[in-house]
Design a protein around this motif. Sequence first.
Motif, PDB file in Angstrom:
ATOM      1  N   ARG A 183       0.845  -1.199   0.000  1.00  0.00           N
ATOM      2  CA  ARG A 183       0.000   0.000   0.000  1.00  0.00           C
ATOM      3  C   ARG A 183       0.873   1.240   0.000  1.00  0.00           C
ATOM      4  O   ARG A 183       2.014   1.223   0.459  1.00  0.00           O
ATOM      5  CB  ARG A 183      -0.940  -0.001   1.204  1.00  0.00           C
ATOM      6  N   ASP A 184       0.293   2.303  -0.525  1.00  0.00           N
ATOM      7  CA  ASP A 184       0.939   3.607  -0.524  1.00  0.00           C
ATOM      8  C   ASP A 184      -0.066   4.589   0.071  1.00  0.00           C
ATOM      9  O   ASP A 184      -1.005   5.015  -0.609  1.00  0.00           O
ATOM     10  CB  ASP A 184       1.326   4.008  -1.949  1.00  0.00           C
ATOM     11  N   ASN A 185       0.128   4.925   1.330  1.00  0.00           N
ATOM     12  CA  ASN A 185      -0.848   5.790   1.998  1.00  0.00           C
ATOM     13  C   ASN A 185      -0.849   7.212   1.435  1.00  0.00           C
ATOM     14  O   ASN A 185      -1.866   7.898   1.491  1.00  0.00           O
ATOM     15  CB  ASN A 185      -0.578   5.814   3.498  1.00  0.00           C
ATOM     16  N   ALA A 186       0.261   7.646   0.902  1.00  0.00           N
ATOM     17  CA  ALA A 186       0.316   8.985   0.308  1.00  0.00           C
ATOM     18  C   ALA A 186      -0.542   9.060  -0.958  1.00  0.00           C
ATOM     19  O   ALA A 186      -1.106  10.114  -1.267  1.00  0.00           O
ATOM     20  CB  ALA A 186       1.756   9.365  -0.012  1.00  0.00           C
ATOM     21  N   LYS A 187      -0.626   7.949  -1.666  1.00  0.00           N
ATOM     22  CA  LYS A 187      -1.407   7.911  -2.912  1.00  0.00           C
ATOM     23  C   LYS A 187      -2.773   7.265  -2.718  1.00  0.00           C
ATOM     24  O   LYS A 187      -3.563   7.208  -3.655  1.00  0.00           O
ATOM     25  CB  LYS A 187      -0.634   7.150  -3.978  1.00  0.00           C
ATOM     26  N   SER A 188      -3.031   6.741  -1.533  1.00  0.00           N
ATOM     27  CA  SER A 188      -4.302   6.054  -1.242  1.00  0.00           C
ATOM     28  C   SER A 188      -4.534   4.889  -2.196  1.00  0.00           C
ATOM     29  O   SER A 188      -5.613   4.749  -2.786  1.00  0.00           O
ATOM     30  CB  SER A 188      -5.484   7.039  -1.296  1.00  0.00           C
TER      31      SER A 188
END
Length: 123
Positions: free
Chosen positions: A72-77
């Motif tokens: 997952r990439d929380n910055a990119k959702s």
Amino acid sequence: QVQLVESGGGLVQAGGSLRLSCAASGRMFSMYVMGWFRQPPGKEREFVAAITRSGASAFYADSVKDRFTISRDNAKSTVDLQMNSLKPEDTAKYYCAAESGSYYTDPRRYDYWGQGTQVTVSS
């Protein structure tokens, strides 16, 4: 509210790879456990993989362990599922889901679902 949209499905030969992506809109993506589930034709929805809020830990069904990787990439959702060494039995509609709790593998505990993306593996 969280809206989830999956992409990346398709037709692939056995032994091949696909990468599924799930884009989330709405607030506070990092507050949710994210999971991937699948529903083979004529069967119930089943757990594939889940990842903790920080991305530090992941959980896998035995059937996909060592072949699939969730990230997952929380910055990119976004949350992705890298699928390698695909088998015909991986054929299913794959769903991305978001959970506010910490049950990980139980689909009944997930709060939001995408529409799904079809993966077909030919032999």
